[in-house]
Design a protein around this motif. Structure first.
Motif, PDB file in Angstrom:
ATOM      1  N   MET A 201       0.819  -1.208   0.000  1.00  0.00           N
ATOM      2  CA  MET A 201       0.000   0.000   0.000  1.00  0.00           C
ATOM      3  C   MET A 201       0.852   1.256   0.000  1.00  0.00           C
ATOM      4  O   MET A 201       0.528   2.249  -0.658  1.00  0.00           O
ATOM      5  N   LEU A 202       1.970   1.228   0.722  1.00  0.00           N
ATOM      6  CA  LEU A 202       2.811   2.418   0.835  1.00  0.00           C
ATOM      7  C   LEU A 202       3.483   2.803  -0.480  1.00  0.00           C
ATOM      8  O   LEU A 202       4.034   3.897  -0.599  1.00  0.00           O
ATOM      9  N   LEU A 203       3.437   1.922  -1.474  1.00  0.00           N
ATOM     10  CA  LEU A 203       3.946   2.251  -2.802  1.00  0.00           C
ATOM     11  C   LEU A 203       2.938   3.062  -3.608  1.00  0.00           C
ATOM     12  O   LEU A 203       3.250   3.544  -4.695  1.00  0.00           O
ATOM     13  N   SER A 204       1.733   3.209  -3.065  1.00  0.00           N
ATOM     14  CA  SER A 204       0.652   3.873  -3.797  1.00  0.00           C
ATOM     15  C   SER A 204       0.498   5.324  -3.353  1.00  0.00           C
ATOM     16  O   SER A 204       0.816   5.689  -2.215  1.00  0.00           O
ATOM     17  N   SER A 205      -0.030   6.143  -4.241  1.00  0.00           N
ATOM     18  CA  SER A 205      -0.232   7.572  -3.982  1.00  0.00           C
ATOM     19  C   SER A 205      -1.340   7.796  -2.962  1.00  0.00           C
ATOM     20  O   SER A 205      -2.474   7.334  -3.153  1.00  0.00           O
ATOM     21  N   PRO A 206      -1.066   8.524  -1.869  1.00  0.00           N
ATOM     22  CA  PRO A 206      -2.126   8.807  -0.900  1.00  0.00           C
ATOM     23  C   PRO A 206      -3.324   9.529  -1.496  1.00  0.00           C
ATOM     24  O   PRO A 206      -4.477   9.214  -1.179  1.00  0.00           O
ATOM     25  N   ALA A 207      -3.062  10.504  -2.383  1.00  0.00           N
ATOM     26  CA  ALA A 207      -4.169  11.246  -2.993  1.00  0.00           C
ATOM     27  C   ALA A 207      -5.006  10.336  -3.885  1.00  0.00           C
ATOM     28  O   ALA A 207      -6.242  10.396  -3.875  1.00  0.00           O
ATOM     29  N   ALA A 208      -4.336   9.476  -4.639  1.00  0.00           N
ATOM     30  CA  ALA A 208      -5.070   8.561  -5.517  1.00  0.00           C
ATOM     31  C   ALA A 208      -5.877   7.560  -4.710  1.00  0.00           C
ATOM     32  O   ALA A 208      -7.004   7.200  -5.086  1.00  0.00           O
ATOM     33  N   ILE A 209      -5.316   7.087  -3.599  1.00  0.00           N
ATOM     34  CA  ILE A 209      -6.061   6.165  -2.728  1.00  0.00           C
ATOM     35  C   ILE A 209      -7.318   6.839  -2.200  1.00  0.00           C
ATOM     36  O   ILE A 209      -8.406   6.244  -2.195  1.00  0.00           O
ATOM     37  N   ALA A 210      -7.184   8.079  -1.735  1.00  0.00           N
ATOM     38  CA  ALA A 210      -8.330   8.781  -1.153  1.00  0.00           C
ATOM     39  C   ALA A 210      -9.449   8.947  -2.177  1.00  0.00           C
ATOM     40  O   ALA A 210     -10.628   8.708  -1.881  1.00  0.00           O
ATOM     41  N   VAL A 211      -9.087   9.348  -3.398  1.00  0.00           N
ATOM     42  CA  VAL A 211     -10.103   9.517  -4.440  1.00  0.00           C
ATOM     43  C   VAL A 211     -10.721   8.169  -4.805  1.00  0.00           C
ATOM     44  O   VAL A 211     -11.934   8.057  -5.013  1.00  0.00           O
ATOM     45  N   THR A 212      -9.886   7.141  -4.871  1.00  0.00           N
ATOM     46  CA  THR A 212     -10.386   5.804  -5.202  1.00  0.00           C
ATOM     47  C   THR A 212     -11.399   5.336  -4.168  1.00  0.00           C
ATOM     48  O   THR A 212     -12.480   4.828  -4.510  1.00  0.00           O
ATOM     49  N   LYS A 213     -11.077   5.480  -2.872  1.00  0.00           N
ATOM     50  CA  LYS A 213     -11.998   5.042  -1.827  1.00  0.00           C
ATOM     51  C   LYS A 213     -13.304   5.816  -1.894  1.00  0.00           C
ATOM     52  O   LYS A 213     -14.391   5.225  -1.821  1.00  0.00           O
ATOM     53  N   THR A 214     -13.211   7.130  -2.020  1.00  0.00           N
ATOM     54  CA  THR A 214     -14.419   7.958  -2.078  1.00  0.00           C
ATOM     55  C   THR A 214     -15.267   7.601  -3.289  1.00  0.00           C
ATOM     56  O   THR A 214     -16.491   7.473  -3.201  1.00  0.00           O
ATOM     57  N   SER A 215     -14.612   7.409  -4.429  1.00  0.00           N
ATOM     58  CA  SER A 215     -15.333   7.082  -5.651  1.00  0.00           C
ATOM     59  C   SER A 215     -16.035   5.738  -5.550  1.00  0.00           C
ATOM     60  O   SER A 215     -17.204   5.592  -5.939  1.00  0.00           O
ATOM     61  N   LEU A 216     -15.340   4.733  -5.010  1.00  0.00           N
ATOM     62  CA  LEU A 216     -15.942   3.406  -4.877  1.00  0.00           C
ATOM     63  C   LEU A 216     -17.209   3.459  -4.032  1.00  0.00           C
ATOM     64  O   LEU A 216     -18.212   2.795  -4.337  1.00  0.00           O
TER      65      LEU A 216
END
Length: 261
Positions: A201-216
């Protein structure tokens, strides 16, 4: 001074750990524990240094549901106070489900009632081979409405209907089969597996994760509206305050079968 019902810590990677801390009672939740989560989760969400959240249980169990004495007091309370108690549960689960950063649970021992709600609300749920599960509210005349939507999202309607209605207990392999947890590992192996997943998970972008979670959540209608929060809360306290709710809680305290059994 009494120790906090939720212990918070953060490692040097920005991974926060919330340890449910009522081990003598199987980490059964009460108003103080729920308030600690309601206050702590938004604080972690707002802190840019926090990259993720791990939820654990202190002692022999992960989370054994609601504190029966707290439930009984809520059942006897005036409507406004009874509503407020149910709102605490509904709100804590909503905040965890909609937490904009990666969330993980490491489940061992008992995971009943609200504990299964936590498992449904995190992004990754790992269980040990010694874990035991149950959506047991109906056994004491209480409806699991504060976690009902999250159960359906995680397990699907068919599995949620079965286990929320029967109150059956089940093991970790069944929990994995129905989608309540993602993986099951031996107790000595679960921490290493958690570290592998967190490292990925730490290899992933925090901003992209946040948008992904919200979008899902939002694009699939899975984020709770204010109306839904009120509805779930009202259903919860009204059932608990009813005749069978009071009888079920009394029977549990007195270690006897309820009148309907």
């Amino acid at each position: 001074m009494t120790e906090s019902p939720v212990l918070m810590s953060v490692d040097d990677r920005g991974i926060a750990t919330a340890t449910l801390n009522r081990p003598a009672l199987g980490n059964a939740y009460n108003g103080e524990m729920l308030d600690a989560l309601i206050e702590g989760i938004p604080r972690l969400a707002a802190d840019p240094a926090i990259r993720g959240l791990v939820i654990r249980g202190a002692g022999k169990h992960f989370q054994a549901g609601a504190d029966i004495h707290w439930l009984s007091a809520a059942a006897a309370a005036p409507p406004e106070q009874a509503f407020a108690s149910s709102l605490q549960t509904t709100r804590a689960m909503q905040l965890l489900n909609e937490f904009p950063k990666p969330s993980f649970a490491v489940i061992h021992g008992a995971c009943f009632g609200g504990g299964t709600g936590i498992a449904c609300c995190v992004d990754v749920a790992l269980a040990t081979t010694q874990a035991s599960f149950g959506i047991t509210e109906v056994r004491v005349g209480v409806a699991p409405t504060p976690i009902s939507t999250h159960m359906v999202h995680a397990m699907g309607l068919r599995h949620a209907r079965r286990y929320a209605i029967t109150g059956e207990r089940f093991g970790p392999e069944e929990a994995m089969r129905i989608g309540l947890v993602h993986e099951v590992h031996a107790p000595e192996a679960v921490e290493a597996r958690l570290e592998e997943i967190v490292a990925a998970m730490l290899l992933s972008s925090p901003a992209a994760i946040a948008v992904t979670k919200t979008s899902l959540l939002e694009s699939n209608g899975l984020a709770l509206s204010a109306h839904q929060v009120t509805q779930l809360t009202n259903e919860s306290w009204m059932v608990r305050a009813g005749k069978e709710g009071k009888e079920g809680l009394a029977a549990f305290r007195e270690k006897r079968k309820p009148a309907w059994a």
